[in-house]
Design a protein around this motif. Structure first.
Motif, PDB file in Angstrom:
ATOM      1  N   SER A 238       0.873  -1.138   0.002  1.00 32.55           N
ATOM      2  CA  SER A 238       0.177  -0.029   0.103  1.00 32.55           C
ATOM      3  C   SER A 238       0.782   1.240   0.096  1.00 32.55           C
TER       4      SER A 238
ATOM      5  N   SER B  35      -7.776   6.411 -14.290  1.00 31.95           N
ATOM      6  CA  SER B  35      -8.766   5.399 -14.187  1.00 31.95           C
ATOM      7  C   SER B  35      -9.536   5.134 -15.449  1.00 31.95           C
TER       8      SER B  35
ATOM      9  N   GLY C 111     -11.331   4.008  -4.307  1.00 32.03           N
ATOM     10  CA  GLY C 111     -11.720   3.654  -3.018  1.00 32.03           C
ATOM     11  C   GLY C 111     -12.207   4.737  -1.923  1.00 32.03           C
ATOM     12  N   HIS C 112     -12.989   5.536  -2.687  1.00 35.82           N
ATOM     13  CA  HIS C 112     -13.470   6.813  -2.105  1.00 35.82           C
ATOM     14  C   HIS C 112     -12.530   7.711  -1.636  1.00 35.82           C
ATOM     15  N   ARG C 113     -11.329   7.638  -2.314  1.00 35.63           N
ATOM     16  CA  ARG C 113     -10.291   8.474  -1.961  1.00 35.63           C
ATOM     17  C   ARG C 113     -10.035   9.683  -3.014  1.00 35.63           C
TER      18      ARG C 113
ATOM     19  N   ARG D 244      -5.223   0.541  -7.545  1.00 34.12           N
ATOM     20  CA  ARG D 244      -5.741   1.383  -6.296  1.00 34.12           C
ATOM     21  C   ARG D 244      -4.766   2.735  -6.252  1.00 34.12           C
TER      22      ARG D 244
ATOM     23  N   GLN E 200     -15.294   3.477  -8.252  1.00 36.19           N
ATOM     24  CA  GLN E 200     -15.081   3.311  -6.633  1.00 36.19           C
ATOM     25  C   GLN E 200     -14.203   2.099  -6.171  1.00 36.19           C
ATOM     26  N   GLN E 201     -14.055   1.050  -6.896  1.00 36.66           N
ATOM     27  CA  GLN E 201     -13.161  -0.061  -6.688  1.00 36.66           C
ATOM     28  C   GLN E 201     -11.672   0.577  -6.571  1.00 36.66           C
ATOM     29  N   GLU E 202     -11.348   1.168  -7.764  1.00 32.37           N
ATOM     30  CA  GLU E 202      -9.921   1.491  -7.742  1.00 32.37           C
ATOM     31  C   GLU E 202      -9.514   2.897  -7.111  1.00 32.37           C
TER      32      GLU E 202
END
Length: 262
Positions: free
Chosen positions: A118, A181, A256-258, A204, A252-254
């Motif tokens: 990460s 993305s 991640g709400h970031r 990610r 959202q999956q990639e």
């Protein structure tokens, strides 16, 4: 975003009335950058749709001319064939009248979690091989960190960024998360067989840079002031949020709400 005052709203009503009498349905020519998922040919994308819907509230029709990022600013500066230019860095000076910030981009690191651990901050980039956009080292203020990185490439073509990441040639892309993305999506849905990937990447996003605000610049001050007033209305009514959700939500999956909190 604060709501416009009553005097501004009254002035704005007069502007709309005058515009109607003068035939304001004439399209406004907008110079825009070619950014996947943000502003593309035909006026699609989060940035372009925001501009189009805000101008429509003012009674104008946006007519986009898409050019490579940076060139759209040069064209505006050197030619008078456009009424406005969008996606202008907030601190950049151009002739005409600037609006307030109307959109934010979120630069960060896009990586394959199957290959590396990460990423949470700049320190996690040490020793990694990276690719970023043209002038990215300066704009992302990586000059001091660069000696502690692995290879760091600046490449204008963002499809090349994604190819390098997906093929394992670099550890991460440093760029806007939504744009990367969208480029990844296009490649993975159209070129995945030719890439001959070993397994499905777990892409990610880490928002390790501060969100960057951008403005519009109009040649006429009254248009810039009208845009700001209409943007405030669109913001208050949730229109801007809905546009952001429309384009950011599918990733959202990639992300991640970031990405800007979405």
């Amino acid at each position: 975003m604060t709501l416009p005052s009553k005097p501004v709203l009254a002035w704005f009503g007069v502007l709309l009335l005058l515009g109607s009498e003068l035939g304001r349905a004439e399209p406004l020519r907008i110079l825009a950058p070619d950014l996947p998922g943000a502003s593309e040919v035909g006026g699609s994308g989060r940035d372009a749709e925001t501009v189009r819907q805000v101008l429509a509230r003012c009674g104008y029709q946006a007519e986009f001319t898409i050019q490579p990022f940076g060139r759209h600013l040069v064209t505006y500066r050197e030619s008078d064939k456009a009424d406005a230019v969008m996606t202008v860095p907030l601190g950049q000076e151009l002739a005409g009248a600037s609006t307030a910030a109307y959109i934010w981009y979120q630069n960060g690191a896009v990586y394959d979690a199957n290959r590396i651990g990460s990423l949470d901050d700049l320190d996690d980039l040490r020793g990694l091989d990276l690719v970023t956009f043209k002038n990215g080292i300066q704009l992302l203020e990586l000059d001091e960190l660069e000696p502690e990185l692995g290879n760091l490439f600046e490449i204008a073509n963002q499809r090349i960024h994604s190819h390098l990441l997906l093929l394992g040639r670099v550890d991460a892309i440093l760029a806007d998360g939504l744009i990367v993305s969208e480029v990844n999506r296009q490649i993975l849905t159209s070129e995945i067989r030719t890439l001959n990937l070993k397994g499905t990447p777990a892409l990610r996003f880490a928002p390790i840079f501060t969100p960057a605000p951008y403005k519009m610049v109009f040649r006429k001050r009254e248009l810039a002031e009208a845009f700001d007033a209409c943007y405030d209305e669109a913001w208050a009514e949730g229109v801007v949020y809905e546009i952001n959700e429309k384009y950011i939500g599918p990733f959202q999956q990639e992300l991640g709400h970031r990405y800007l909190g979405f």
